[in-house]
Design a protein around this motif. Structure first.
Motif, mmCIF file in Angstrom:
data_model
loop_
_atom_site.group_PDB
_atom_site.id
_atom_site.type_symbol
_atom_site.label_atom_id
_atom_site.label_comp_id
_atom_site.label_asym_id
_atom_site.label_seq_id
_atom_site.Cartn_x
_atom_site.Cartn_y
_atom_site.Cartn_z
ATOM 1 N N UNK A 41 0.847 -1.185 0.000
ATOM 2 C CA UNK A 41 0.000 0.000 0.000
ATOM 3 C C UNK A 41 0.886 1.240 0.000
ATOM 4 N N UNK A 42 0.465 2.251 -0.723
ATOM 5 C CA UNK A 42 1.138 3.546 -0.696
ATOM 6 C C UNK A 42 0.780 4.229 0.622
ATOM 7 N N UNK A 43 1.755 4.696 1.396
ATOM 8 C CA UNK A 43 1.463 5.326 2.688
ATOM 9 C C UNK A 43 0.483 6.507 2.592
ATOM 10 N N UNK A 44 0.451 7.183 1.448
ATOM 11 C CA UNK A 44 -0.453 8.329 1.303
ATOM 12 C C UNK A 44 -1.928 7.917 1.318
ATOM 13 N N UNK A 59 -4.572 -1.129 8.176
ATOM 14 C CA UNK A 59 -3.377 -0.300 8.334
ATOM 15 C C UNK A 59 -3.842 1.028 8.899
ATOM 16 N N UNK A 60 -3.177 1.467 9.974
ATOM 17 C CA UNK A 60 -3.543 2.714 10.633
ATOM 18 C C UNK A 60 -2.333 3.639 10.693
ATOM 19 N N UNK A 61 -2.622 4.938 10.794
ATOM 20 C CA UNK A 61 -1.590 5.955 10.975
ATOM 21 C C UNK A 61 -2.050 6.838 12.152
ATOM 22 N N UNK A 62 -1.816 6.365 13.393
ATOM 23 C CA UNK A 62 -2.308 7.097 14.561
ATOM 24 C C UNK A 62 -1.753 8.524 14.654
ATOM 25 N N UNK A 63 -0.487 8.687 14.338
ATOM 26 C CA UNK A 63 0.133 10.009 14.271
ATOM 27 C C UNK A 63 0.920 10.071 12.967
ATOM 28 N N UNK A 64 1.157 11.270 12.503
ATOM 29 C CA UNK A 64 1.806 11.427 11.201
ATOM 30 C C UNK A 64 3.136 10.681 11.129
ATOM 31 N N UNK A 65 3.246 9.804 10.126
ATOM 32 C CA UNK A 65 4.468 9.056 9.884
ATOM 33 C C UNK A 65 4.604 7.764 10.668
ATOM 34 N N UNK A 66 3.692 7.491 11.618
ATOM 35 C CA UNK A 66 3.744 6.245 12.385
ATOM 36 C C UNK A 66 2.632 5.330 11.878
ATOM 37 N N UNK A 67 3.022 4.172 11.349
ATOM 38 C CA UNK A 67 2.069 3.220 10.788
ATOM 39 C C UNK A 67 2.064 1.941 11.611
ATOM 40 N N UNK A 68 0.871 1.382 11.786
ATOM 41 C CA UNK A 68 0.699 0.099 12.466
ATOM 42 C C UNK A 68 -0.284 -0.729 11.649
ATOM 43 N N UNK A 69 -0.223 -2.051 11.829
ATOM 44 C CA UNK A 69 -1.114 -2.928 11.062
ATOM 45 C C UNK A 69 -1.640 -4.041 11.960
ATOM 46 N N UNK A 70 -2.859 -4.472 11.634
ATOM 47 C CA UNK A 70 -3.535 -5.512 12.396
ATOM 48 C C UNK A 70 -4.246 -6.467 11.446
ATOM 49 N N UNK A 120 6.190 -3.685 7.122
ATOM 50 C CA UNK A 120 7.508 -3.204 6.697
ATOM 51 C C UNK A 120 7.317 -1.985 5.816
ATOM 52 N N UNK A 121 8.158 -1.001 5.992
ATOM 53 C CA UNK A 121 8.135 0.183 5.139
ATOM 54 C C UNK A 121 9.407 0.197 4.306
ATOM 55 N N UNK A 122 9.254 0.238 2.969
ATOM 56 C CA UNK A 122 10.402 0.262 2.073
ATOM 57 C C UNK A 122 9.989 0.835 0.728
ATOM 58 N N UNK A 123 10.868 1.609 0.125
ATOM 59 C CA UNK A 123 10.639 2.152 -1.211
ATOM 60 C C UNK A 123 9.293 2.874 -1.330
ATOM 61 N N UNK A 126 4.176 0.467 1.961
ATOM 62 C CA UNK A 126 3.977 -0.294 3.202
ATOM 63 C C UNK A 126 3.642 -1.719 2.785
ATOM 64 N N UNK A 127 4.347 -2.696 3.339
ATOM 65 C CA UNK A 127 4.069 -4.095 3.037
ATOM 66 C C UNK A 127 3.578 -4.766 4.314
ATOM 67 N N UNK A 128 2.379 -5.344 4.219
ATOM 68 C CA UNK A 128 1.757 -6.000 5.362
ATOM 69 C C UNK A 128 1.581 -7.476 5.062
ATOM 70 N N UNK A 129 1.886 -8.300 6.063
ATOM 71 C CA UNK A 129 1.675 -9.746 5.910
ATOM 72 C C UNK A 129 1.294 -10.344 7.249
#
Length: 129
Positions: A41-44, A59-70, A120-123, A126-129
């Motif tokens: 997923x694109x973080x935007x 995928x959540x972004x509780x605060x700007x730039x911090x990503x979490x996934x469930x 994981x965040x790269x390039x 966001x990659x979630x598994x």
């Protein structure tokens, strides 16, 4: 008395039954996603202070730039947590609510938090598994 079994030739041995059961279980696990699935997923796409549901993942972004996934599977009875209401994730089946920040239970009947997913965040993805 006859030597024939009352069920005729449709008798199943214990070994044949166990082999058939094992094959059925293996097929069911494969069909239900027993293997690892990944999502990019694109973080935007993830709003700050909120979340988005992508099938099996949230995928959540509780605060700007911090990503979490469930996992989107509700720990109460396995329904899909599909509703996002601001900073809360809501299970439509029984109304359990979870925090986007840490997956904790805010409103029951669920007692357990959402299961974290690997993120994981790269390039700039966001990659979630």
């Amino acid at each position: 008395m006859s030597d024939q079994h009352p069920l005729g030739d449709k008798v199943c041995s214990r070994r044949l039954f166990l082999l058939g059961t094992a094959a059925t279980l293996a097929g069911a696990l494969a069909a239900c996603g027993g293997g690892a699935e990944a999502l990019e997923v694109d973080p935007s796409e993830i709003p700050v202070g909120s979340a988005k549901v992508f099938g099996k993942f949230i995928i959540a972004q509780p605060t700007e730039g911090k990503f979490v996934a469930y996992s989107s599977r509700c720990p109460h009875q396995g329904a899909r947590v599909a509703d996002v209401e601001g900073d809360r994730l809501v299970c439509p089946s029984h109304g359990s609510e979870f925090s986007i920040a840490d997956g904790s239970v805010l409103v029951g009947p669920a007692r357990d938090p959402l299961e974290p997913a690997n993120l994981k965040a790269a390039d700039n993805k966001l990659e979630v598994s």
